[in-house]
Write an enzyme that holds these catalytic residues in place. Structure first.
Site, PDB file in Angstrom:
ATOM      1  N   SER A 292       0.836  -1.204   0.000  1.00 55.66           N
ATOM      2  CA  SER A 292       0.000   0.000   0.000  1.00 55.66           C
ATOM      3  C   SER A 292       0.876   1.262   0.000  1.00 55.66           C
ATOM      4  O   SER A 292       1.645   1.458  -0.926  1.00 55.66           O
ATOM      5  CB  SER A 292      -0.984  -0.049   1.176  1.00 55.66           C
ATOM      6  OG  SER A 292      -2.018   0.878   0.996  1.00 55.66           O
TER       7      SER A 292
ATOM      8  N   GLU B 165      -9.823  -5.583  -2.671  1.00 55.04           N
ATOM      9  CA  GLU B 165      -9.210  -4.367  -2.163  1.00 55.04           C
ATOM     10  C   GLU B 165     -10.072  -3.568  -1.183  1.00 55.04           C
ATOM     11  O   GLU B 165     -10.199  -3.948  -0.052  1.00 55.04           O
ATOM     12  CB  GLU B 165      -8.758  -3.470  -3.333  1.00 55.04           C
ATOM     13  CG  GLU B 165      -7.518  -4.023  -4.058  1.00 55.04           C
ATOM     14  CD  GLU B 165      -6.263  -4.054  -3.200  1.00 55.04           C
ATOM     15  OE1 GLU B 165      -6.258  -3.469  -2.110  1.00 55.04           O
ATOM     16  OE2 GLU B 165      -5.283  -4.705  -3.619  1.00 55.04           O
TER      17      GLU B 165
ATOM     18  N   HIS C 229      -8.004  -5.469   0.899  1.00 50.05           N
ATOM     19  CA  HIS C 229      -6.738  -4.790   1.159  1.00 50.05           C
ATOM     20  C   HIS C 229      -6.116  -5.301   2.457  1.00 50.05           C
ATOM     21  O   HIS C 229      -6.805  -5.351   3.487  1.00 50.05           O
ATOM     22  CB  HIS C 229      -7.029  -3.288   1.268  1.00 50.05           C
ATOM     23  CG  HIS C 229      -5.842  -2.396   1.047  1.00 50.05           C
ATOM     24  ND1 HIS C 229      -5.082  -2.448  -0.092  1.00 50.05           N
ATOM     25  CD2 HIS C 229      -5.290  -1.426   1.818  1.00 50.05           C
ATOM     26  CE1 HIS C 229      -4.117  -1.540  -0.017  1.00 50.05           C
ATOM     27  NE2 HIS C 229      -4.221  -0.907   1.136  1.00 50.05           N
TER      28      HIS C 229
END
Ligand SMILES: *[C@@H]1O[C@H](CO)[C@@H](O)[C@H](O)[C@H]1NC(C)=O
Ligand SMILES: *[C@@H]1O[C@H](CO)[C@@H](O)[C@H](O)[C@H]1NC(C)=O
Ligand SMILES: *[C@@H]1O[C@H](CO)[C@@H](O)[C@H](O)[C@H]1NC(C)=O
Ligand SMILES: *[C@@H]1O[C@H](CO)[C@@H](O)[C@H](O)[C@H]1NC(C)=O
Ligand SMILES: *[C@@H]1O[C@H](CO)[C@@H](O)[C@H](O)[C@H]1NC(C)=O
Length: 557
Positions: free
Chosen positions: A212, A342, A460
């Site tokens: 990220s 995600e 995510h």
């Protein structure tokens, strides 16, 4: 014990040290001074050495606040590195875990060289943590437990870097030129180059593994003049710097917002920065929530900046997308990819809350650019908002049942997927890129929905659960747990790549030939219940984004 590299030397001499249960606390001798570590145990029960909380830069306080970090100086006494150091200031549940003196790193290794015997140095994997440039750390106890990766024959390093306003504030002036947190990362990489051999690591085989915000950072290291030569491969997980987000030269307005929140006058800039240097670090962390526009959005608040030349060493001197388009980057082998789902988290948060849902519904054209990170206030911006709504949400008013998938795609693509798509498209023209999609859903996740017990999907950070131990989210998976093979596959492929630049032929893992992306085929490895090669990752969705945000034409200079 199974220390292949060690056994290949054939002898065990007391002067060289290998981790085992009878070891005294391990000590390494670096050019700066000696460091005492501890012995920990991996998932499969191997002993390894941990050296935690090592300062790699001077505390970035007072005059050093908002500035590039300064190297540490040598010490005399034995440095105690038996515990994690503090996290960088962030809104934390436990105040005693954060400190501005946070430029620390952790080194994990299975063998350290002695004075008389040399060992075969191991490849080094450097983890750059996620958290939107304002949260998390490289600490073992909270965010990045090494117990999985230390079953592999590598040296693992996890690093902290400055966060939030303290790490990323940029005013366009020499007293606060921006990118301080990224310069911290460079300082950590320089420290690794200079000292990792004392820990049994090979400074000529260093792989970045960023997630990220850490992945966005990794793609910037590929183009930063400061990072050149400090690493040899990159694993880029769930973010890249090549999105529709414009990379500015400063964020003076956001700096003024911070200053106002802390009671500093906002002009002239020099006075504002001087005032902000006097404020306790905790005040920055405590005011973070009020820096956002709406409910922790935009997720990417502080951005990296293309630094104006103000006499400082610049981390970033050109636009990332343009640099990758021109092939003007460090051409190392790359693993890059995203998770299947995600950013469903913010989508659920917005749709569940009636106030937020109505606000988004009624002001979509103006809020969409905040949430999905494109320019605001222009006619083109309003046009884009309309097209995005039509494409992903249709013309009904927003509801949890009808809009969740569409809003999830909007967050997922705008924050993560589209940037990754563009990065891989551009980088693969010039270097080898192994693409993946992580779709495995285990029993634990960063998002349980709809009944608070079932994982929504592969969201995510979910893939991190099989690379690093994150105690607040999942236990350590043992060999009889169903997650065993995903831990084995990810740690095996990632460490094989760290050693050779190619994730194929990882020990003990049965996998198809992981074919890199080519100019004609969008190959990717689908990491699910099984490992399967597929083609065309979210092709239709990304084609839409490509059309909405065309690649800028290259300026000739
Ligand atoms: C806060 O962190 C400190 C240092 O790690 C620890 O000793 C203490 O127990 C923690 N307090 C709580 C309430 O978790
Ligand atoms: C909904 O969001 C608003 C604005 O962020 C917040 O003030 C409120 O507490 C939230 N309501 C619930 C029930 O979470
Ligand atoms: C916005 O959309 C309108 C209507 O389709 C069009 O006439 C106009 O040219 C567009 N403006 C921009 C800046 O794209
Ligand atoms: C593995 O962990 C599970 C809990 O996740 C536990 O029930 C089981 O006994 C453990 N197995 C071993 C071999 O330790
Ligand atoms: C779990 O992983 C270990 C280590 O590679 C492997 O040897 C073992 O076969 C796996 N166990 C199961 C039950 O799948």
């Amino acid at each position: 014990m199974h220390f292949a590299a060690f056994i290949s030397i054939g002898i065990i001499i007391s002067n060289s040290v290998v981790a085992d249960s009878c070891s005294k606390p391990p000590v390494v001798h670096t050019a700066l001074g000696s460091i005492k570590g501890s012995v920990l145990e991996s998932r499969l029960g191997r002993q390894f050495f941990a050296f935690r909380g090592i300062r790699y830069a001077q505390p970035p306080t007072r005059d050093l606040r908002f500035q590039a970090p300064k190297p540490v100086t040598a010490w005399e006494d034995l440095l105690d590195a038996t515990e994690d150091g503090p996290m960088c200031p962030q809104p934390a549940y436990n105040r005693s875990e954060v400190s501005e003196d946070c430029l620390r790193l952790n080194v994990y290794t299975k063998q350290i060289p002695g004075e008389l015997i040399r060992i075969r140095p191991q490849s080094v994997l450097v983890y750059i943590h996620p958290g939107g440039f304002y949260a998390f750390s490289g600490q073992s106890r909270n965010n990045a437990g090494p117990q999985y990766l230390m079953d592999q024959d590598i040296v693992l390093v996890t690093i902290n870097y400055r966060l939030g306003s303290l790490g990323f504030m940029s005013t366009g002036t020499a007293d606060c030129p921006g990118n301080a947190g990224l310069k911290d990362q460079v300082m950590a990489l320089r420290w690794i180059r200079d000292h990792i051999s004392s820990f049994g690591g090979n400074p000529d085989s260093v792989t970045l593994m960023g997630y990220s915000a850490g992945a966005l950072s990794s793609t910037l290291h590929l183009i930063s003049p400061m990072s050149r030569g400090l690493f040899h491969r990159a694993i880029v997980m769930s973010a890249a710097a090549t999105s529709q987000v414009d990379i500015p030269t400063d964020q003076i307005e956001l700096a003024r917002k911070q200053a106002a929140l802390l009671g500093c006058e906002v002009t002239p800039t020099e006075k504002m920065v001087a005032c902000l240097r006097q404020k306790p670090a905790t005040e920055f962390a405590d005011s973070l929530e009020y820096m956002f526009v709406i409910s922790w959005n935009p997720v990417l608040l502080w951005k990296p900046v293309v630094e104006p030349n103000l006499g400082q060493e610049r981390f970033l001197d050109r636009d990332p997308t343009e640099a990758f388009l021109k092939g003007d980057f460090t051409k190392v082998p790359i693993i890059a990819g995203i998770t299947k789902d995600e950013f469903a988290g913010p989508a659920v948060a917005f749709l569940k809350n009636e106030t937020l849902r109505n606000e988004l519904d009624q002001n979509f054209d103006t809020l969409a650019p905040v949430l999905f990170l494109y320019e605001r206030h222009t006619e083109e911006s309003r046009n884009r908002s309309k097209l995005l709504r039509e494409k992903f949400l249709g013309d009904e008013s927003l509801s949890l049942s009808n809009s969740l998938t569409g809003l999830n795609y909007l967050f997922a693509d705008s924050l993560i997927g589209f940037a990754m798509h563009r990065f891989i498209q551009l980088a693969s023209r010039h270097t080898t890129v192994y693409q993946y999609k992580f779709s495995y859903v285990g029993r634990y996740s960063f998002l349980y929905y709809p009944d608070d017990k079932t994982p929504y999907g592969a969201v995510h950070h979910d893939d991190l659960l099989y690379l690093l131990v994150i105690p607040s989210r999942a236990p350590i998976f043992n060999v009889t747990d169903p997650e065993n093979s995903t831990v084995e596959r990810l740690t095996g492929m990632w460490s094989t790549f760290a050693k050779t630049g190619n994730p194929n032929k990882a020990d003990k893992i049965s996998m198809p030939d992981w074919i890199p992306v080519s100019s004609t085929e969008d190959h990717y490895l689908n990491i699910g219940q099984e490992l399967v090669m597929e083609r065309g990752l979210f092709t239709e969705r990304f084609a839409f984004w490509d059309q909405l945000f065309p690649i800028p034409s290259v300026k000739n200079d």
